[in-house]
Design an enzyme around this catalytic site. Structure first.
Site, PDB file in Angstrom:
ATOM      1  N   CYS A   1       0.842  -1.195   0.000  1.00  0.00           N
ATOM      2  CA  CYS A   1       0.000   0.000   0.000  1.00  0.00           C
ATOM      3  C   CYS A   1       0.883   1.253   0.000  1.00  0.00           C
ATOM      4  O   CYS A   1       2.000   1.237   0.511  1.00  0.00           O
ATOM      5  CB  CYS A   1      -0.914   0.003   1.229  1.00  0.00           C
ATOM      6  SG  CYS A   1      -2.080   1.393   1.242  1.00  0.00           S
TER       7      CYS A   1
ATOM      8  N   ASP B   1       0.479   3.727   1.743  1.00  0.00           N
ATOM      9  CA  ASP B   1       0.475   4.252   3.112  1.00  0.00           C
ATOM     10  C   ASP B   1       1.899   4.525   3.627  1.00  0.00           C
ATOM     11  O   ASP B   1       2.768   3.647   3.552  1.00  0.00           O
ATOM     12  CB  ASP B   1      -0.236   3.242   4.027  1.00  0.00           C
ATOM     13  CG  ASP B   1      -0.581   3.833   5.379  1.00  0.00           C
ATOM     14  OD1 ASP B   1       0.354   4.245   6.109  1.00  0.00           O
ATOM     15  OD2 ASP B   1      -1.777   3.898   5.718  1.00  0.00           O
TER      16      ASP B   1
ATOM     17  N   ARG C   1       3.109   4.584   6.427  1.00  0.00           N
ATOM     18  CA  ARG C   1       3.554   3.812   7.590  1.00  0.00           C
ATOM     19  C   ARG C   1       4.039   2.411   7.243  1.00  0.00           C
ATOM     20  O   ARG C   1       4.396   1.635   8.123  1.00  0.00           O
ATOM     21  CB  ARG C   1       2.407   3.715   8.606  1.00  0.00           C
ATOM     22  CG  ARG C   1       1.954   5.065   9.138  1.00  0.00           C
ATOM     23  CD  ARG C   1       0.605   4.950   9.815  1.00  0.00           C
ATOM     24  NE  ARG C   1      -0.432   4.554   8.851  1.00  0.00           N
ATOM     25  CZ  ARG C   1      -1.712   4.358   9.179  1.00  0.00           C
ATOM     26  NH1 ARG C   1      -2.105   4.498  10.421  1.00  0.00           N
ATOM     27  NH2 ARG C   1      -2.587   4.020   8.262  1.00  0.00           N
TER      28      ARG C   1
ATOM     29  N   HIS D   1      -2.218  -4.038   5.026  1.00  0.00           N
ATOM     30  CA  HIS D   1      -1.898  -3.598   6.389  1.00  0.00           C
ATOM     31  C   HIS D   1      -3.153  -3.222   7.157  1.00  0.00           C
ATOM     32  O   HIS D   1      -4.152  -2.780   6.571  1.00  0.00           O
ATOM     33  CB  HIS D   1      -0.919  -2.425   6.353  1.00  0.00           C
ATOM     34  CG  HIS D   1      -1.505  -1.159   5.813  1.00  0.00           C
ATOM     35  ND1 HIS D   1      -1.931  -0.124   6.616  1.00  0.00           N
ATOM     36  CD2 HIS D   1      -1.777  -0.774   4.543  1.00  0.00           C
ATOM     37  CE1 HIS D   1      -2.415   0.838   5.857  1.00  0.00           C
ATOM     38  NE2 HIS D   1      -2.342   0.478   4.595  1.00  0.00           N
TER      39      HIS D   1
ATOM     40  N   CYS E   1      -5.963   0.149   6.986  1.00  0.00           N
ATOM     41  CA  CYS E   1      -5.769   0.671   5.633  1.00  0.00           C
ATOM     42  C   CYS E   1      -6.922   1.614   5.246  1.00  0.00           C
ATOM     43  O   CYS E   1      -8.090   1.221   5.267  1.00  0.00           O
ATOM     44  CB  CYS E   1      -5.682  -0.479   4.632  1.00  0.00           C
ATOM     45  SG  CYS E   1      -5.406   0.074   2.935  1.00  0.00           S
TER      46      CYS E   1
END
Ligand code: CO
Length: 213
Positions: free
Chosen positions: A46, A48, A50, A102, A105
């Site tokens: 992803c 993302d 993080r 994750h 999400c």
């Protein structure tokens, strides 16, 4: 003063420090990396912030070939992920492909909410998560709303992407030719930093070579 530093200026400065420190501790670092790249793993994760592939696997430059998009999807017909797969599997010849979802999400969460007011491209992209939900609605609807349902959907989404990979021509071709790559579905927990494998598909040498489905 820190407030006036533009994030891009800070990024460039950090990069300067990083490059300097790398050469200090390993003078041939960049020379070695410039000549070739031979990563063994393709990571599909992803976007993302993080979930940085190298950092959470304790790997460095040259070790993982990375593709990231919203909610780590491998959609049939998506030219972007398809060309990454052709290149990583066909030219770089990675041994494994991992799809990493994750917890928490935003893409998964948004797919379960109303699409009203959502830009059309995003609604289209997240629509394929809705399809996964629809296929597993009986199980998912029975779960309590919130984390339990969201995490169950996440698991199904990751497994579906691995299934999509297993149907791709480039994967089937290389299974027949060199018994690779293995396919893996994983979930990363932003709560404790742990990566857990959900499913694994090993190359099947008997897979039809040119059976485009
Ligand atoms: Co995400």
């Amino acid at each position: 003063m820190p407030h006036s530093v533009h994030p891009i200026d800070r990024m460039l400065l950090q990069n300067k420090a990083w490059a300097f420190e790398r050469v200090q501790s390993d003078p041939s670092f960049f020379k070695r990396l410039s000549s070739t790249q031979k990563p063994e793993v393709l990571w599909i994760g992803c976007s993302d912030s993080r979930v940085p592939a190298n950092e959470i696997t304790n790997t460095g430059p040259g070790e993982i070939f990375v593709h990231r998009n919203v909610a780590n999807l491998v959609r049939p017909g998506d030219v972007n992920s398809s060309s990454v797969l052709e290149y990583a599997i066909g030219m770089v010849k990675v041994r494994s492909v991992v799809v990493v979802g994750h917890r928490g999400c935003g893409g998964i969460r948004a797919s379960m909410a109303s699409f009203d007011g959502l830009p059309a491209t995003l609604a289209d992209w997240l629509g394929s998560i809705r399809e996964v939900y629809a296929k597993n609605a009986a199980e998912l609807d029975a779960l309590p709303e919130g984390d339990a349902r969201e995490n169950a959907l996440l698991g199904h989404v990751v497994r579906t992407q691995v299934e999509n990979l297993a149907k791709m021509d480039v994967v089937k071709r290389h299974w027949a030719e060199r018994q690779a790559p293995s396919l893996h579905g994983m979930v990363y927990s932003t709560a404790d930093g742990r990566l857990v494998e959900l499913c694994r598909v090993l190359p099947s040498a008997t897979a039809p070579v040119a059976a485009a489905s």
